[in-house]
Design a protein around this motif. Structure first.
Motif, PDB file in Angstrom:
ATOM      1  N   SER A  77       0.856  -1.179   0.000  1.00 43.29           N
ATOM      2  CA  SER A  77       0.000   0.000   0.000  1.00 43.29           C
ATOM      3  C   SER A  77       0.897   1.235   0.000  1.00 43.29           C
ATOM      4  O   SER A  77       2.101   1.153   0.280  1.00 43.29           O
ATOM      5  CB  SER A  77      -0.893   0.017   1.242  1.00 43.29           C
ATOM      6  N   ASP A  78       0.326   2.400  -0.303  1.00 42.29           N
ATOM      7  CA  ASP A  78       1.119   3.625  -0.290  1.00 42.29           C
ATOM      8  C   ASP A  78       1.764   3.855   1.071  1.00 42.29           C
ATOM      9  O   ASP A  78       2.937   4.235   1.158  1.00 42.29           O
ATOM     10  CB  ASP A  78       0.250   4.831  -0.670  1.00 42.29           C
ATOM     11  N   ASP A  79       1.002   3.621   2.142  1.00 43.30           N
ATOM     12  CA  ASP A  79       1.542   3.830   3.491  1.00 43.30           C
ATOM     13  C   ASP A  79       2.691   2.872   3.785  1.00 43.30           C
ATOM     14  O   ASP A  79       3.707   3.263   4.368  1.00 43.30           O
ATOM     15  CB  ASP A  79       0.449   3.658   4.549  1.00 43.30           C
ATOM     16  N   ASP A  80       2.537   1.608   3.381  1.00 43.89           N
ATOM     17  CA  ASP A  80       3.604   0.632   3.622  1.00 43.89           C
ATOM     18  C   ASP A  80       4.834   0.952   2.782  1.00 43.89           C
ATOM     19  O   ASP A  80       5.969   0.759   3.226  1.00 43.89           O
ATOM     20  CB  ASP A  80       3.115  -0.785   3.324  1.00 43.89           C
ATOM     21  N   ARG A  81       4.635   1.437   1.583  1.00 40.72           N
ATOM     22  CA  ARG A  81       5.784   1.813   0.746  1.00 40.72           C
ATOM     23  C   ARG A  81       6.534   2.981   1.367  1.00 40.72           C
ATOM     24  O   ARG A  81       7.762   3.037   1.334  1.00 40.72           O
ATOM     25  CB  ARG A  81       5.314   2.182  -0.657  1.00 40.72           C
ATOM     26  N   LYS A  82       5.796   3.927   1.935  1.00 38.23           N
ATOM     27  CA  LYS A  82       6.436   5.061   2.605  1.00 38.23           C
ATOM     28  C   LYS A  82       7.243   4.592   3.809  1.00 38.23           C
ATOM     29  O   LYS A  82       8.367   5.053   4.026  1.00 38.23           O
ATOM     30  CB  LYS A  82       5.375   6.088   3.022  1.00 38.23           C
ATOM     31  N   GLU A  83       6.689   3.667   4.576  1.00 37.10           N
ATOM     32  CA  GLU A  83       7.408   3.133   5.732  1.00 37.10           C
ATOM     33  C   GLU A  83       8.618   2.329   5.286  1.00 37.10           C
ATOM     34  O   GLU A  83       9.680   2.372   5.922  1.00 37.10           O
ATOM     35  CB  GLU A  83       6.474   2.272   6.587  1.00 37.10           C
ATOM     36  N   ASN A  84       8.477   1.603   4.196  1.00 38.95           N
ATOM     37  CA  ASN A  84       9.592   0.848   3.618  1.00 38.95           C
ATOM     38  C   ASN A  84      10.773   1.783   3.342  1.00 38.95           C
ATOM     39  O   ASN A  84      11.917   1.507   3.734  1.00 38.95           O
ATOM     40  CB  ASN A  84       9.120   0.186   2.318  1.00 38.95           C
ATOM     41  N   ILE A  85      10.496   2.896   2.705  1.00 38.85           N
ATOM     42  CA  ILE A  85      11.555   3.846   2.356  1.00 38.85           C
ATOM     43  C   ILE A  85      12.084   4.552   3.597  1.00 38.85           C
ATOM     44  O   ILE A  85      13.295   4.810   3.715  1.00 38.85           O
ATOM     45  CB  ILE A  85      11.053   4.858   1.312  1.00 38.85           C
ATOM     46  N   ARG A  86      11.223   4.860   4.554  1.00 35.71           N
ATOM     47  CA  ARG A  86      11.687   5.499   5.792  1.00 35.71           C
ATOM     48  C   ARG A  86      12.714   4.614   6.492  1.00 35.71           C
ATOM     49  O   ARG A  86      13.781   5.087   6.906  1.00 35.71           O
ATOM     50  CB  ARG A  86      10.510   5.782   6.732  1.00 35.71           C
ATOM     51  N   ARG A  87      12.395   3.320   6.618  1.00 37.53           N
ATOM     52  CA  ARG A  87      13.320   2.402   7.283  1.00 37.53           C
ATOM     53  C   ARG A  87      14.632   2.287   6.526  1.00 37.53           C
ATOM     54  O   ARG A  87      15.714   2.305   7.124  1.00 37.53           O
ATOM     55  CB  ARG A  87      12.679   1.017   7.414  1.00 37.53           C
ATOM     56  N   ILE A  88      14.538   2.157   5.211  1.00 40.92           N
ATOM     57  CA  ILE A  88      15.747   2.031   4.403  1.00 40.92           C
ATOM     58  C   ILE A  88      16.592   3.287   4.509  1.00 40.92           C
ATOM     59  O   ILE A  88      17.829   3.228   4.551  1.00 40.92           O
ATOM     60  CB  ILE A  88      15.394   1.741   2.931  1.00 40.92           C
ATOM     61  N   GLY A  89      15.947   4.437   4.561  1.00 41.93           N
ATOM     62  CA  GLY A  89      16.684   5.689   4.730  1.00 41.93           C
ATOM     63  C   GLY A  89      17.505   5.694   6.008  1.00 41.93           C
ATOM     64  O   GLY A  89      18.670   6.108   6.017  1.00 41.93           O
ATOM     65  N   GLU A  90      16.898   5.212   7.088  1.00 36.34           N
ATOM     66  CA  GLU A  90      17.613   5.169   8.365  1.00 36.34           C
ATOM     67  C   GLU A  90      18.765   4.167   8.319  1.00 36.34           C
ATOM     68  O   GLU A  90      19.848   4.426   8.853  1.00 36.34           O
ATOM     69  CB  GLU A  90      16.645   4.821   9.503  1.00 36.34           C
ATOM     70  N   VAL A  91      18.549   3.020   7.670  1.00 38.73           N
ATOM     71  CA  VAL A  91      19.617   2.027   7.525  1.00 38.73           C
ATOM     72  C   VAL A  91      20.746   2.590   6.664  1.00 38.73           C
ATOM     73  O   VAL A  91      21.936   2.440   6.986  1.00 38.73           O
ATOM     74  CB  VAL A  91      19.078   0.708   6.927  1.00 38.73           C
TER      75      VAL A  91
END
Length: 199
Positions: A77-91
């Motif tokens: 979903s759009d929300d899950d994709r945003k969270e996916n990128i947020r986590r990857i950004g932090e990593v």
């Protein structure tokens, strides 16, 4: 509710600059973005291979691979994709701090999320690589048969079909992967890094 009131940031004794001095090169994110089938992972891994052979500390974070572990609880979903990128950004930020060049290959369809990752990092540490390939060519390739599944309704909210892809307006590097070979794409990226004196 945030738990930031109950934690304390510990300043490390070994700094990012110390690690860069040890490796002899900068650390930053090469953020590959583009439609599914555009060639992001193929080109990213080819760049990784080139850098590795030059003795440069690098690591690839691939969209599919990360979903086997860190982000296996997320859907599309759009929300899950945003969270996916947020986590990857932090990593990715942690990798940069460790002195590595981190190469990410994610569709990352939304400009705001890519900008959010850019803002996590210092000036010059986020290099956006737009793997630009027309939708019809990506569909023609369809290496994972995802477009055909999206067209038949098996996959919902698929980027480029029923969910938007927002192309970068001013990427540091733009690769026309429908016109360039993998080798030519790698040459273009390495040329950019050499001109910036960051490898």
């Amino acid at each position: 509710m945030s738990n930031l009131n109950n934690i304390t940031w510990h300043e490390p004794k070994i700094t990012n600059e110390d690690r860069r001095n040890q490796t002899g090169h900068g650390s930053y994110v090469l953020w590959f973005t583009g439609l599914s089938g555009s060639g992001k992972s193929t080109i990213a891994n080819a760049v990784s291979n080139y850098l590795y052979r030059q003795g440069i500390n690098e690591y690839v974070l691939d969209g599919d691979n990360v979903r086997y572990g860190l982000n296996k609880d997320l859907g599309f979903s759009d929300d899950d994709r945003k969270e996916n990128i947020r986590r990857i950004g932090e990593v990715a930020k942690l990798f940069v701090d460790s002195g590595k060049i981190v190469i990410t290959a994610f569709i990352s369809p939304f400009c705001s999320e890519r900008e959010q990752v850019r803002n996590l990092l210092k000036e010059g540490e986020f290099i956006e690589v737009f793997v630009d390939c027309p939708l019809d060519e990506c569909e023609r390739r369809d290496p994972k048969q995802l477009y055909s599944k999206a067209r038949s309704g098996e996959i919902k909210e698929f980027t480029g079909i029923d969910s938007p892809y927002e192309a970068p307006e001013n990427p540091e590097i733009s690769i026309r992967s429908d016109q360039l070979s993998v080798e030519q794409s790698v040459e273009q990226i390495i040329s950019y890094l050499e001109k910036k004196n960051i490898i």
